[in-house]
Design an enzyme around this catalytic site. Structure first.
Site, PDB file in Angstrom:
ATOM      1  N   ASN A  80       3.245  50.681 -25.683  1.00  0.00           N
ATOM      2  CA  ASN A  80       3.551  51.522 -24.593  1.00  0.00           C
ATOM      3  C   ASN A  80       5.256  51.293 -24.344  1.00  0.00           C
ATOM      4  OD1 ASN A  80       3.939  52.237 -21.972  1.00  0.00           O
ATOM      5  ND2 ASN A  80       3.041  50.549 -21.022  1.00  0.00           N
TER       6      ASN A  80
ATOM      7  N   LYS B  71       6.883  52.692 -22.309  1.00  0.00           N
ATOM      8  CA  LYS B  71       7.224  52.964 -20.810  1.00  0.00           C
ATOM      9  C   LYS B  71       8.412  53.972 -20.460  1.00  0.00           C
ATOM     10  CE  LYS B  71       5.706  48.053 -20.244  1.00  0.00           C
ATOM     11  NZ  LYS B  71       5.805  46.871 -19.658  1.00  0.00           N
TER      12      LYS B  71
ATOM     13  N   HIS C  71      -1.606  51.099 -14.827  1.00  0.00           N
ATOM     14  CA  HIS C  71      -0.833  50.062 -15.409  1.00  0.00           C
ATOM     15  C   HIS C  71      -0.208  49.355 -14.261  1.00  0.00           C
ATOM     16  CE1 HIS C  71       2.648  47.878 -17.114  1.00  0.00           C
ATOM     17  NE2 HIS C  71       1.925  48.183 -18.344  1.00  0.00           N
TER      18      HIS C  71
ATOM     19  N   GLU D  17      -4.056  42.935 -18.625  1.00  0.00           N
ATOM     20  CA  GLU D  17      -2.789  42.545 -18.737  1.00  0.00           C
ATOM     21  C   GLU D  17      -2.137  41.802 -17.547  1.00  0.00           C
ATOM     22  OE1 GLU D  17      -0.397  45.502 -21.128  1.00  0.00           O
ATOM     23  OE2 GLU D  17      -0.219  46.302 -19.010  1.00  0.00           O
TER      24      GLU D  17
ATOM     25  N   GLY E 101       6.351  41.206 -19.802  1.00  0.00           N
ATOM     26  CA  GLY E 101       7.982  41.187 -20.020  1.00  0.00           C
ATOM     27  C   GLY E 101       8.357  39.951 -19.772  1.00  0.00           C
TER      28      GLY E 101
ATOM     29  N   SER F 283       3.798  40.161 -22.988  1.00  0.00           N
ATOM     30  CA  SER F 283       4.492  39.578 -24.157  1.00  0.00           C
ATOM     31  C   SER F 283       4.104  39.125 -25.379  1.00  0.00           C
ATOM     32  CB  SER F 283       4.704  38.142 -23.461  1.00  0.00           C
ATOM     33  OG  SER F 283       5.566  38.303 -22.265  1.00  0.00           O
TER      34      SER F 283
ATOM     35  N   GLY G 221       4.551  46.314 -25.049  1.00  0.00           N
ATOM     36  CA  GLY G 221       5.636  46.997 -24.395  1.00  0.00           C
ATOM     37  C   GLY G 221       6.974  46.410 -25.222  1.00  0.00           C
ATOM     38  N   GLY G 222       7.637  45.392 -24.793  1.00  0.00           N
ATOM     39  CA  GLY G 222       9.055  44.994 -25.469  1.00  0.00           C
ATOM     40  C   GLY G 222       9.300  44.961 -26.809  1.00  0.00           C
TER      41      GLY G 222
HETATM   42  P1  PGA Z   1       5.242  43.701 -22.573  1.00  0.00           P
HETATM   43  O1  PGA Z   1       4.649  44.835 -21.817  1.00  0.00           O
HETATM   44  O2  PGA Z   1       4.895  43.604 -23.845  1.00  0.00           O
HETATM   45  O3  PGA Z   1       6.878  44.061 -22.448  1.00  0.00           O
HETATM   46  O4  PGA Z   1       5.003  42.233 -21.876  1.00  0.00           O
HETATM   47  C1  PGA Z   1       3.137  45.043 -21.964  1.00  0.00           C
HETATM   48  C2  PGA Z   1       2.829  46.019 -21.196  1.00  0.00           C
HETATM   49  O5  PGA Z   1       3.237  46.299 -19.867  1.00  0.00           O
HETATM   50  O6  PGA Z   1       1.900  46.892 -21.426  1.00  0.00           O
END
Ligand code: PGA
Length: 321
Positions: A11, A13, A128, A236, A242, A279, A300-301
């Protein structure tokens, strides 16, 4: 060992222009090709995540699907990049990060199902937590989006029986699978009510009927109206997104098992996957993906660099095989 395909989803974002996306995918595909051919990590990579030196290549038989969810502005670029690599088309799919429930009209700033299908999106992320909390998307709006996508698929079934399959040149082929995001915040987690909260989120998202708005808490669910062929739930927990502090794999397994059983007991869903987000990195993927009910991850990250997302994919496939 899991019997279904695992899902490794990125993702992005609000990151990456279409040009950055093109470069990212070029780099990712290059790694995928090298992995497919050479089939292994180099020793530095192995040391960095602490895996033993006999780790095998599993690409050839990989029962995994990679999903990229770029920004809307980069979908076309991603579509073209995948089209240019026919070998990867079976394992790499696109998702939109959002979609609106109306099919067209005066909805400034929104994007329709047809628009994302034109880029051959197979999936749409819906609900989300960033949409819920930053953009105030409520349960009803999310339920309408889920309903709209499932209804679109139902219409496609009718179209297909009439032999009126969408023209490929319009790139509107295949159905759209919702990736419904659920998850509790820290306060709810601390109060010990995470399971109830997640169950309520699932019910509200799957309890909407187009003929009345008060069905949200009622007893008409989309499964009565529309058989759900395929659904992905992304669990999630907000406190893990994050933050660098993912869920403990055992706790993740408990919640995933709960979601899986809750949905199969109460709804009619033919193909259900429950993936985890929050994360996820190359360091924790192995312990998460080896759990029975964790069918994949939404990253995400750690998806923003091709190397780290590639490592996540690679470790997931190797743990799984
Ligand atoms: P993250 O985000 O891996 O940066 O924690 C996951 C998400 O929001 O889908």
């Amino acid at each position: 060992m899991k019997k279904k395909k695992i899902i490794i989803a990125a993702n992005f974002k609000m990151n990456k222009t279409h040009i950055e996306m093109r470069k990212y995918l070029e780099s990712f595909f290059k790694k995928l090709k090298e992995f497919g051919i050479a089939g292994n990590f180099n020793d530095d990579m192995k040391r960095s995540v602490n895996i033993d030196s006999n780790y095998k290549s599993a690409f050839a038989g990989a029962e995994a699907e990679i999903i990229f969810a770029p920004a809307f502005t980069a979908l076309n670029e991603a579509y073209n990049a995948i089209e240019a690599h026919p070998k990867f088309k079976n394992i790499i799919k696109l998702a939109s990060q959002n979609v609106y429930y109306e099919l067209s009209g005066a909805y400034t700033g929104e994007i329709s199902i047809d628009m994302i299908k034109a880029f051959n999106c197979s999936y749409a992320i819906i609900g989300h937590s960033e949409r819920r909390w930053i953009f105030n998307e409520n349960d009803e709006l999310i339920a309408k989006k889920i309903y709209a996508v499932l209804n679109y698929n139902k219409k496609k079934d009718t179209d297909n029986t009439d032999n009126n399959v969408h023209n490929n040149t319009e790139r509107r082929c295949g159905k759209l699978v919702p990736i419904l995001c659920v998850g509790e915040n820290l306060e709810i987690k601390k109060s010990g009510k995470a399971f109830d909260f997640v169950a309520a989120q699932l019910d509200s998202a799957l309890n909407y009927s187009a003929d009345g708005s008060d069905n949200i808490n009622g007893n008409i669910n989309v499964a009565d109206d529309i058989d759900i062929e395929k659904l992905i739930i992304a669990y999630e927990p907000i406190w893990a997104i994050g933050t660098g502090a993912p869920i403990e794999p055992e706790d993740g397994e408990k919640m995933h098992k709960f979601i899986y059983e809750y949905l199969t007991d109460n709804y009619s869903i033919k193909n259900l996957s429950v993936i985890y987000g929050g994360s996820v990195t190359e360091k924790n993927i192995k312990n998460l993906i080896e759990k029975d009910h964790i069918d994949g991850v939404l990253v995400g990250g750690a998806s923003l660099e091709p190397q780290s997302f590639f490592n996540i994919y690679n470790f997931a496939v190797q743990t799984y095989s």
